[in-house]
Design an enzyme around this catalytic site. Structure first.
Site, PDB file in Angstrom:
ATOM      1  N   GLY A  12       0.777  -1.236   0.000  1.00  0.00           N
ATOM      2  CA  GLY A  12       0.000   0.000   0.000  1.00  0.00           C
ATOM      3  C   GLY A  12       0.805   1.281   0.000  1.00  0.00           C
ATOM      4  O   GLY A  12       0.330   2.310   0.491  1.00  0.00           O
ATOM      5  N   MET A  82      -4.117  -6.869  -7.252  1.00  0.00           N
ATOM      6  CA  MET A  82      -3.614  -7.969  -8.074  1.00  0.00           C
ATOM      7  C   MET A  82      -4.706  -8.884  -8.637  1.00  0.00           C
ATOM      8  O   MET A  82      -4.421  -9.973  -9.121  1.00  0.00           O
ATOM      9  CB  MET A  82      -2.595  -8.795  -7.276  1.00  0.00           C
ATOM     10  CG  MET A  82      -1.380  -7.997  -6.862  1.00  0.00           C
ATOM     11  SD  MET A  82      -0.551  -7.221  -8.279  1.00  0.00           S
ATOM     12  CE  MET A  82       0.762  -6.321  -7.452  1.00  0.00           C
ATOM     13  N   HIS A 101       0.529   0.942 -13.133  1.00  0.00           N
ATOM     14  CA  HIS A 101       1.302  -0.227 -13.562  1.00  0.00           C
ATOM     15  C   HIS A 101       2.786   0.139 -13.619  1.00  0.00           C
ATOM     16  O   HIS A 101       3.141   1.194 -14.142  1.00  0.00           O
ATOM     17  CB  HIS A 101       0.815  -0.707 -14.934  1.00  0.00           C
ATOM     18  CG  HIS A 101       1.508  -1.960 -15.373  1.00  0.00           C
ATOM     19  ND1 HIS A 101       1.153  -3.207 -14.897  1.00  0.00           N
ATOM     20  CD2 HIS A 101       2.569  -2.142 -16.184  1.00  0.00           C
ATOM     21  CE1 HIS A 101       1.968  -4.117 -15.429  1.00  0.00           C
ATOM     22  NE2 HIS A 101       2.836  -3.502 -16.203  1.00  0.00           N
TER      23      HIS A 101
HETATM   24  C1  GAR Z   1       3.219  -1.271  -7.477  1.00  0.00           C
HETATM   25  O1  GAR Z   1       4.500  -1.304  -8.024  1.00  0.00           O
HETATM   26  C2  GAR Z   1       2.175  -1.334  -8.570  1.00  0.00           C
HETATM   27  O2  GAR Z   1       2.517  -0.632  -9.721  1.00  0.00           O
HETATM   28  C3  GAR Z   1       2.138  -2.801  -8.850  1.00  0.00           C
HETATM   29  O3  GAR Z   1       2.200  -3.398  -7.567  1.00  0.00           O
HETATM   30  C4  GAR Z   1       2.939  -2.561  -6.684  1.00  0.00           C
HETATM   31  C5  GAR Z   1       2.126  -2.295  -5.453  1.00  0.00           C
HETATM   32  O4  GAR Z   1       2.855  -1.590  -4.495  1.00  0.00           O
HETATM   33  N1  GAR Z   1       0.972  -3.158  -9.576  1.00  0.00           N
HETATM   34  C6  GAR Z   1       0.954  -4.089 -10.534  1.00  0.00           C
HETATM   35  O5  GAR Z   1       1.912  -4.759 -10.838  1.00  0.00           O
HETATM   36  C7  GAR Z   1      -0.399  -4.248 -11.209  1.00  0.00           C
HETATM   37  N2  GAR Z   1      -0.260  -5.013 -12.418  1.00  0.00           N
HETATM   38  P1  GAR Z   1       2.137  -0.878  -3.259  1.00  0.00           P
HETATM   39  O6  GAR Z   1       1.193  -1.901  -2.620  1.00  0.00           O
HETATM   40  O7  GAR Z   1       3.261  -0.520  -2.345  1.00  0.00           O
HETATM   41  O8  GAR Z   1       1.400   0.318  -3.769  1.00  0.00           O
END
Ligand code: GAR
Length: 192
Positions: A12, A82, A101
């Site tokens: 998050g 996800m 993304h």
């Molecule tokens: C982030 O890097 C986001 O871009 C990626 O997951 C991570 C979440 O981090 N999302 C994807 O890969 C979606 N396809 P966070 O929970 O610290 O925000």
């Protein structure tokens, strides 16, 4: 006020960036009405609680739609979510769902490209530049219209972890910028 429901699956940090930018006034006019997690025990829910925002785990589409409606959601932000949303959700919130993304779409996106896997693929592909993309969510995986994109350099000796950390910093900036842009265009705000 634009009511935002943020959907999460992990740590998050992108959620935190939005919370911080609303608090600092950088993202004025936005309110996070709830944080919805795809699974139990994610740190994003603790961040929500700490910020005094309602948080909940929801796994079913029916319940998700009900909660989105109950909180009068104007905009859905996928911040490290996800799961692929069901068409019923996309249909109900067309052009009102934004995703972040960690690559320069159309590169390194789509099915199987999420989290660290994206950055490992970028390194395996010998890229010297990566980046992040804010885009609308449609029925495909990472296929919706691009709202904003920013490049991030790949440095010699990068691992998936070091590259992820560098890209994440840019995500935190462009996610808020992208939300601002979309908010300005929402019909109830005088946009299209
Ligand atoms: C982030 O890097 C986001 O871009 C990626 O997951 C991570 C979440 O981090 N999302 C994807 O890969 C979606 N396809 P966070 O929970 O610290 O925000």
């Amino acid at each position: 006020m634009v009511n935002i429901s943020v959907l999460v699956s992990g740590g998050g940090t992108n959620l935190q960036a939005i919370i911080d930018k609303i608090e600092s006034g950088e993202l004025a006019g936005a309110k996070i009405v709830q944080v919805i997690a795809s699974r139990e025990g994610v740190f994003a829910l603790e961040r929500a609680q700490k910020a005094g925002i309602k948080g909940k785990v929801i796994k079913e589409t029916e319940e998700l739609l009900k909660e989105l409606k109950a909180e009068d959601t104007d905009l859905i932000v996928l911040a490290g979510y996800m799961k692929v949303l069901e068409p019923a959700v996309i249909e109900a919130y067309r052009k009102r769902i934004v995703n972040i993304h960690p690559s320069l779409i159309p590169k390194y996106c789509g099915k199987g490209f999420y989290g660290k896997r994206v950055h490992q693929a970028v390194l395996d592909g010998g890229e010297t530049v990566s980046g992040a993309t804010v885009h609308f969510v449609d029925e495909g995986v990472d296929t919706g219209d691009i709202i904003l994109q920013r490049q991030v350099p790949v440095e010699p000796g990068d691992t998936a972890d070091t590259l992820a950390a560098r890209v994440l910093k840019t995500e935190h900036v462009i996610l808020a910028e992208g939300i601002k842009k979309v908010m300005a265009d929402l019909p109830e705000k005088g946009g299209k």
